[in-house]
Every structure is written in C-alpha cells, then in structure tokens.
Scaffold this motif. Structure first.
Motif, PDB file in Angstrom:
ATOM      1  N   THR A  25     -14.405  -5.023 -16.921  1.00 28.20           N
ATOM      2  CA  THR A  25     -14.157  -3.780 -17.636  1.00 28.20           C
ATOM      3  C   THR A  25     -14.955  -3.859 -18.944  1.00 28.20           C
ATOM      4  O   THR A  25     -15.477  -4.924 -19.278  1.00 28.20           O
ATOM      5  N   GLU A  29      -5.328  -5.675 -23.469  1.00 29.49           N
ATOM      6  CA  GLU A  29      -5.597  -4.293 -23.892  1.00 29.49           C
ATOM      7  C   GLU A  29      -5.999  -4.233 -25.367  1.00 29.49           C
ATOM      8  O   GLU A  29      -5.465  -4.968 -26.202  1.00 29.49           O
ATOM      9  N   TYR A  88      -5.886   0.132 -19.105  1.00 29.58           N
ATOM     10  CA  TYR A  88      -6.137  -0.498 -17.812  1.00 29.58           C
ATOM     11  C   TYR A  88      -4.863  -0.796 -17.016  1.00 29.58           C
ATOM     12  O   TYR A  88      -4.849  -0.660 -15.797  1.00 29.58           O
ATOM     13  N   GLY A 133      -9.623   0.273 -13.387  1.00 26.82           N
ATOM     14  CA  GLY A 133     -10.777  -0.493 -13.869  1.00 26.82           C
ATOM     15  C   GLY A 133     -11.801   0.397 -14.563  1.00 26.82           C
ATOM     16  O   GLY A 133     -11.738   1.599 -14.531  1.00 26.82           O
TER      17      GLY A 133
END
Length: 227
Positions: free
Chosen positions: A133, A206, A214, A227
């Motif tokens: 990501t 996060e 996410y 994702g």
C-alpha cells in the motif's frame, strides 16, 4: 458480456433490475424461487448472482450454501431483513455482500461492478507474497511488515488476523470466521478480542488509526482490507 442471475419473487423489482442491468449491457436471467435459481446457475454459469433471502420455496441462505458447494460466483444478497444476525448468517454461508432494501440502484450497480471486478483479478497465490500500500507493505512469506521504511513488530495473533484480511482484499470477513480461524471455535462469540486486536493493528499500520484507510470495520458484521 457479464451475465447476472437475479433471484427474486417480486415481479416489479425483477423488472426494474432487468431494465437497469440490460441498459448497462449485462446479460440477465431471472428466477422466482430457489430451485429455479440453482438450476439456472448450473445451466447458465452467471458471473454474479443477485439474491433475495425471502423466497417462496426455500431460504436464500440455503441457496447461498448450495451455490458454494460448487462455485465461487459472487453472490450479492438483496434483502429487507435488517437484523445483524440475518446479515451475518448470509455472509457466513458464503455471500459476498449484503444490500438492504430499499436500496439505491446506483449503489447496487457499483457493488455489482466491484464484486465482478474482484473475481476477475488474479487471486493471491503462494508466489504472490507481497502486499503493498502507499503507507506500508506486508511480506507474507517472510512474515514481515514494514511501515515508512521501519519494521513493524506484530504478535503472532496480530499477524494471523492481518494475514486473513490481506489475502482476501475487498472481501468482508465476518467476525465469526475471524474468531474461529484465529482463536478457535470455542471463542467464536468473543467479539471484544477482535476489537482489541484490530485497534492494535491500526495503531501499528494506519496513518490515522481513528479513521482507518485500510482496515475497515463493517459494524455488526466484520472487517475488510482495502488495499
């Protein structure tokens, strides 16, 4: 052409769905009951199923279970049942999404597109072990998470939970399934475990844990990884 099987006993709703789907170049078959739906699914091999739970001959959850005996076709439940246990039962049986009536046609079509798109993507296989990501990456083979260039220390339980979610991107995983897979059948009602561990994962991965990008919660149902 993407083919959709509509399983619904309300003629007016069937007509509205058929008109809207055909206008967007979907092929459509319609079934008024569960038996017809299963026969058409086997004969026509649809790319997605829109399924009402309140059918005249059998419960829609049983239709989901029957389909899951031989196909992974996306099943989107359309139902007036709003209780969370009804939703969880359908999702645990193998449904991919749950849309409560009355619904916006635009929302339904967007969810249908997403479900069909996910099935067209290459599934995660042992050789595809890196999930990336913009903010963190996860190496499933090495069991390693990296955020902003720094290794993230995860406990075995956190890792197990994260692994289930990231290997099913975009898919809602029910609380019951996560609890059974991570903690065992005897702990399948201990939803507080999930809240604690998901909060820990968000703090570690996060950028804004209070507003996760996410690791998404579907209240009363479960969690999904976007994702």
């Amino acid at each position: 052409m993407t083919r959709v099987l509509v399983v619904e006993d309300d003629p007016q709703l069937v007509r509205a769905l058929v008109i809207n789907l055909q206008a967007r170049q979907y092929g459509v078959d319609a079934a008024p009951d569960g038996v017809t739906a299963l026969r058409l699914a086997a004969a026509r091999r649809p790319d997605a199923v829109l399924l009402d739970l309140g059918l005249p001959d059998m419960d829609g959850v049983d239709v989901v279970r029957a389909l899951r005996g031989w196909t992974r076709v996306p099943v989107l439940v359309l139902s007036a049942r709003q209780a969370s246990d009804e939703k969880v039962a359908a999702l645990d049986a193998g449904a991919d999404d749950y849309i409560t009536k009355p619904f916006s046609m635009d929302e339904l079509l967007a969810r249908l597109r997403a479900a069909v798109r996910r099935t067209g993507e290459t599934p995660l296989v042992p050789d595809a072990t890196l999930v990336e990501t913009p903010h963190f990456s996860i190496d499933l083979l090495a069991k390693k998470a990296v955020r902003d260039g720094q290794d993230v220390r995860l406990t075995p339980t956190e890792w197990h939970l994260l692994e289930i979610l990231v290997t099913h991107p975009g898919r809602l995983i029910t609380q019951k399934r996560l609890l059974q897979e991570v903690w065992g059948v005897s702990q399948s009602t201990k939803t507080n475990y999930l809240r604690v561990y998901m909060a820990q994962l968000r703090r570690k991965l996060e950028t804004d844990p209070a507003h996760p990008r996410y690791l998404i919660t579907e209240p009363g149902m479960g969690y999904r990884f976007e994702g």
